[in-house]
Design a protein around this motif. Structure first.
Motif, PDB file in Angstrom:
ATOM      1  N   ILE A 334       0.839  -1.208   0.000  1.00 40.40           N
ATOM      2  CA  ILE A 334       0.000   0.000   0.000  1.00 40.40           C
ATOM      3  C   ILE A 334       0.869   1.251   0.000  1.00 40.40           C
ATOM      4  O   ILE A 334       0.613   2.204  -0.746  1.00 40.40           O
ATOM      5  CB  ILE A 334      -0.942  -0.005   1.214  1.00 40.40           C
ATOM      6  CG1 ILE A 334      -1.949  -1.149   1.092  1.00 40.40           C
ATOM      7  CG2 ILE A 334      -1.691   1.326   1.332  1.00 40.40           C
ATOM      8  CD1 ILE A 334      -2.666  -1.465   2.385  1.00 40.40           C
ATOM      9  N   ALA A 335       1.917   1.260   0.838  1.00 40.62           N
ATOM     10  CA  ALA A 335       2.796   2.420   0.895  1.00 40.62           C
ATOM     11  C   ALA A 335       3.470   2.663  -0.452  1.00 40.62           C
ATOM     12  O   ALA A 335       3.579   3.801  -0.911  1.00 40.62           O
ATOM     13  CB  ALA A 335       3.850   2.216   1.986  1.00 40.62           C
ATOM     14  N   SER A 336       3.903   1.589  -1.095  1.00 43.36           N
ATOM     15  CA  SER A 336       4.527   1.716  -2.416  1.00 43.36           C
ATOM     16  C   SER A 336       3.537   2.280  -3.429  1.00 43.36           C
ATOM     17  O   SER A 336       3.882   3.165  -4.230  1.00 43.36           O
ATOM     18  CB  SER A 336       5.042   0.355  -2.882  1.00 43.36           C
ATOM     19  OG  SER A 336       5.546   0.432  -4.203  1.00 43.36           O
ATOM     20  N   ASN A 337       2.309   1.798  -3.392  1.00 43.02           N
ATOM     21  CA  ASN A 337       1.281   2.295  -4.314  1.00 43.02           C
ATOM     22  C   ASN A 337       0.981   3.773  -4.084  1.00 43.02           C
ATOM     23  O   ASN A 337       0.549   4.482  -5.000  1.00 43.02           O
ATOM     24  CB  ASN A 337       0.001   1.484  -4.163  1.00 43.02           C
ATOM     25  CG  ASN A 337       0.144   0.072  -4.703  1.00 43.02           C
ATOM     26  OD1 ASN A 337       1.055  -0.213  -5.480  1.00 43.02           O
ATOM     27  ND2 ASN A 337      -0.737  -0.821  -4.280  1.00 43.02           N
ATOM     28  N   ASN A 338       1.200   4.246  -2.856  1.00 42.37           N
ATOM     29  CA  ASN A 338       0.928   5.645  -2.525  1.00 42.37           C
ATOM     30  C   ASN A 338       2.130   6.556  -2.774  1.00 42.37           C
ATOM     31  O   ASN A 338       2.065   7.747  -2.478  1.00 42.37           O
ATOM     32  CB  ASN A 338       0.489   5.776  -1.064  1.00 42.37           C
ATOM     33  CG  ASN A 338      -0.989   5.507  -0.894  1.00 42.37           C
ATOM     34  OD1 ASN A 338      -1.499   4.515  -1.410  1.00 42.37           O
ATOM     35  ND2 ASN A 338      -1.688   6.375  -0.204  1.00 42.37           N
ATOM     36  N   GLY A 339       3.220   5.989  -3.287  1.00 42.99           N
ATOM     37  CA  GLY A 339       4.333   6.843  -3.688  1.00 42.99           C
ATOM     38  C   GLY A 339       5.595   6.730  -2.856  1.00 42.99           C
ATOM     39  O   GLY A 339       6.598   7.396  -3.155  1.00 42.99           O
ATOM     40  N   PHE A 340       5.602   5.908  -1.811  1.00 47.59           N
ATOM     41  CA  PHE A 340       6.835   5.713  -1.035  1.00 47.59           C
ATOM     42  C   PHE A 340       7.825   4.892  -1.869  1.00 47.59           C
ATOM     43  O   PHE A 340       7.443   3.886  -2.474  1.00 47.59           O
ATOM     44  CB  PHE A 340       6.545   4.994   0.277  1.00 47.59           C
ATOM     45  CG  PHE A 340       5.858   5.857   1.315  1.00 47.59           C
ATOM     46  CD1 PHE A 340       6.608   6.548   2.242  1.00 47.59           C
ATOM     47  CD2 PHE A 340       4.480   5.973   1.343  1.00 47.59           C
ATOM     48  CE1 PHE A 340       6.000   7.351   3.200  1.00 47.59           C
ATOM     49  CE2 PHE A 340       3.855   6.771   2.284  1.00 47.59           C
ATOM     50  CZ  PHE A 340       4.610   7.465   3.223  1.00 47.59           C
ATOM     51  N   GLU A 341       9.062   5.310  -1.877  1.00 47.65           N
ATOM     52  CA  GLU A 341      10.096   4.635  -2.657  1.00 47.65           C
ATOM     53  C   GLU A 341      10.760   3.547  -1.824  1.00 47.65           C
ATOM     54  O   GLU A 341      10.816   3.606  -0.605  1.00 47.65           O
ATOM     55  CB  GLU A 341      11.151   5.647  -3.128  1.00 47.65           C
ATOM     56  CG  GLU A 341      10.588   6.703  -4.053  1.00 47.65           C
ATOM     57  CD  GLU A 341      11.653   7.709  -4.471  1.00 47.65           C
ATOM     58  OE1 GLU A 341      12.808   7.581  -3.991  1.00 47.65           O
ATOM     59  OE2 GLU A 341      11.344   8.620  -5.260  1.00 47.65           O
ATOM     60  N   PHE A 342      11.329   2.554  -2.524  1.00 47.78           N
ATOM     61  CA  PHE A 342      12.034   1.478  -1.856  1.00 47.78           C
ATOM     62  C   PHE A 342      13.489   1.867  -1.600  1.00 47.78           C
ATOM     63  O   PHE A 342      14.084   2.617  -2.378  1.00 47.78           O
ATOM     64  CB  PHE A 342      11.986   0.189  -2.687  1.00 47.78           C
ATOM     65  CG  PHE A 342      10.717  -0.581  -2.542  1.00 47.78           C
ATOM     66  CD1 PHE A 342      10.529  -1.439  -1.464  1.00 47.78           C
ATOM     67  CD2 PHE A 342       9.699  -0.440  -3.476  1.00 47.78           C
ATOM     68  CE1 PHE A 342       9.340  -2.153  -1.328  1.00 47.78           C
ATOM     69  CE2 PHE A 342       8.502  -1.149  -3.347  1.00 47.78           C
ATOM     70  CZ  PHE A 342       8.332  -1.998  -2.259  1.00 47.78           C
ATOM     71  N   LEU A 343      14.007   1.343  -0.524  1.00 47.46           N
ATOM     72  CA  LEU A 343      15.403   1.522  -0.195  1.00 47.46           C
ATOM     73  C   LEU A 343      16.263   0.788  -1.210  1.00 47.46           C
ATOM     74  O   LEU A 343      16.018  -0.377  -1.513  1.00 47.46           O
ATOM     75  CB  LEU A 343      15.655   0.964   1.220  1.00 47.46           C
ATOM     76  CG  LEU A 343      17.078   0.965   1.746  1.00 47.46           C
ATOM     77  CD1 LEU A 343      17.532   2.394   1.999  1.00 47.46           C
ATOM     78  CD2 LEU A 343      17.136   0.150   3.046  1.00 47.46           C
ATOM     79  N   LYS A 344      17.249   1.460  -1.728  1.00 48.35           N
ATOM     80  CA  LYS A 344      18.161   0.810  -2.667  1.00 48.35           C
ATOM     81  C   LYS A 344      19.183  -0.013  -1.884  1.00 48.35           C
ATOM     82  O   LYS A 344      19.406   0.218  -0.711  1.00 48.35           O
ATOM     83  CB  LYS A 344      18.881   1.869  -3.511  1.00 48.35           C
ATOM     84  CG  LYS A 344      17.934   2.645  -4.432  1.00 48.35           C
ATOM     85  CD  LYS A 344      18.662   3.678  -5.254  1.00 48.35           C
ATOM     86  CE  LYS A 344      17.693   4.444  -6.154  1.00 48.35           C
ATOM     87  NZ  LYS A 344      18.356   5.501  -6.924  1.00 48.35           N
TER      88      LYS A 344
END
Length: 346
Positions: A334-344
Motif C-alpha cells: 500500500i505504501a509503495s502504491n501511494n508513492g513511497f520509494e524502496f530503499l536501494k
C-alpha cells in the motif's frame, strides 16, 4: 459533528458546502479563508487563498503520501509546484505562501489560477445555483441568502454578517472542516492508517527514549546486535531507534515496527521502504529475540503490549515468521502504491 448555531445566520448552508464533494478543493479553500479572517482580513486576494490551499495540503501530499484521488488537481498542482519552485517536502507554511503569492513563474501561476474556475463560485452552491460563474458574481455581490462572501475578479469580500461568527468559532470550524476532510480522504485511502493525524504537520515528533530503554535491555542481554542494514555492530548508546516501515506511513511508534540501526544509515534511509525479501528475515529474528528477552528479563514492560495490537498473544505460534511477515507485506504494498520509494541496496 455540528457547527455552532447563531440566530439569523444560515449556518446549515455553510455546513452543506461539504456535502457531495468530489475533490479536496472546498476543504482547503475554507481553511484558507478562516486563516485570513483570523488575521483580521475581510477583503482577501484570491491568489493568496490559492497559495494557502497549497500550503495547507503540502505536508499531507509530500510527506505522508496521502492520495487525494486521481482526478484531484490540487495534488497534481503540488507535485508540479514543488519542482518548479524548488521547495522541499518539509517547507513551512509561511515560506510556501510567501513564495507562491509572489511567484513570477508562469507554470506556477497557471497551476494556481486553475482553482479560480473551480472553487470560489462553486463553494457558494448551497446559497444559490452557482454553476454559472458570472451569475455567481452577481448573486454573491448582493449577498443573496446571506452567502458567506462576495466574489470579484481577483478577490473575495467576507459578508459582514459572517465576520464575527468566523472569528469567534474559527477553531471549531477548522475542526469541522478537518473532520469532513478526514472522512473524505479515508474513502480515497481505505487501507492507509491514521488519516486524521496526517492532515496537519506536527511541530515536534515524540522522542523514542522509552523505546530505547526496551532495546537497551535486549542489546545488553545479547552483548550487542548487528544492524540489519549495514552489519555494523551496535551497542548500548551507539545506535538509532529506526522505523522499519516509515513513520510517514504508519504514523505510530509501536515497538513491533522499531529496531536498533546504524545511526548514519538511519539518517540516510529517511522514509524509504525496506525490501522485505532482503531485510525481513534479520528484522524478524531481532524482534523474536527481543520478545523472548523482555518476557524473561522485564515481563511487565509496557511495550510487550504493542505486539498485541497485531497478534492475539505472545506465544511462539502467533509470532512465527510467516504470520509476522503477513502483517508487513500489505503495508509495504500500500505504501509503495501511494508513492513511497524502496530503499536501494546498501
Amino acid at each position: 459533528m455540528n457547527l455552532p448555531y447563531q440566530e439569523n445566520l444560515p449556518v446549515n448552508l455553510l455546513a452543506a458546502c461539504f456535502n457531495n464533494t468530489s475533490a479536496t478543493y472546498k476543504f482547503y479553500w475554507f481553511l484558507s479563508i478562516l486563516e485570513r479572517v483570523e488575521l483580521g482580513e475581510t477583503s482577501i486576494d484570491k491568489n493568496h487563498l490559492f497559495a494557502e490551499m497549497i500550503s495547507h495540503s503540502w505536508y499531507t501530499v509530500n510527506y505522508f503520501h496521502v492520495s487525494f484521488g486521481k482526478q484531484d488537481k490540487l495534488q497534481q498542482a503540488i507535485e508540479k509546484i514543488k519542482n518548479e519552485e524548488d521547495l522541499t517536502i518539509d517547507a513551512d507554511s509561511g515560506s510556501i505562501i510567501k513564495r507562491l503569492s509572489n511567484t513570477k513563474n508562469r507554470s506556477t501561476i497557471k497551476e494556481l489560477r486553475y482553482f479560480n474556475s473551480e472553487v470560489p463560485h462553486r463553494f457558494l452552491s448551497p446559497w444559490f445555483k452557482a454553476d454559472n460563474a458570472n451569475l455567481s458574481l452577481q448573486y454573491s455581490q448582493a449577498y443573496t441568502n446571506n452567502c458567506l462572501y462576495a466574489l470579484f475578479k481577483n478577490h473575495i469580500e467576507i459578508n459582514p454578517v459572517w465576520v464575527d461568527y468566523l472569528k469567534t468559532n474559527a477553531r471549531m470550524l477548522k475542526d469541522f472542516c478537518y473532520w469532513n476532510l478526514a472522512i473524505y480522504l479515508q474513502t480515497k485511502n481505505p487501507s492507509v492508517p491514521d488519516i486524521p493525524n496526517k492532515l496537519i504537520k506536527s511541530p515536534i515528533r515524540k522522542n523514542l527514549n522509552e523505546q530505547r530503554k526496551f532495546w537497551n535491555i535486549v542489546i545488553s542481554e545479547m552483548d550487542g546486535v548487528d544492524c540489519i542494514y549495514t552489519n555494523k555492530r551496535l551497542v548500548v548508546g551507539q545506535y538509532a531507534v529506526e522505523h522499519f516501515i516509515p513513520y510517514a506511513f504508519v504514523s505510530h511508534d509501536l515497538i513491533w515496527n522499531l529496531i536498533p540501526a546504524d545511526p548514519s544509515f538511519n539518517s540516510s534511509k529517511s522514509d524509504k521502504l525496506p525490501v522485505l525479501d532482503k531485510y525481513f528475515e534479520p528484522f524478524y529474528l531481532l524482534q523474536q529475540n527481543a520478545v523472548e528477552i523482555i518476557q524473561l528479563k522485564a515481563p511487565k514492560n509496557k511495550f510487550l503490549q504493542d505486539y498485541l495490537t497485531i497478534f492475539p498473544s505472545l506465544e511462539k505460534e502467533h509470532l512465527n515468521y510467516q504470520k509476522f511477515r503477513e502483517q508487513f507485506q500489505p503495508m509495504v504494498t500500500i505504501a509503495s502504491n501511494n508513492g513511497f520509494e524502496f530503499l536501494k541496496s546498501y
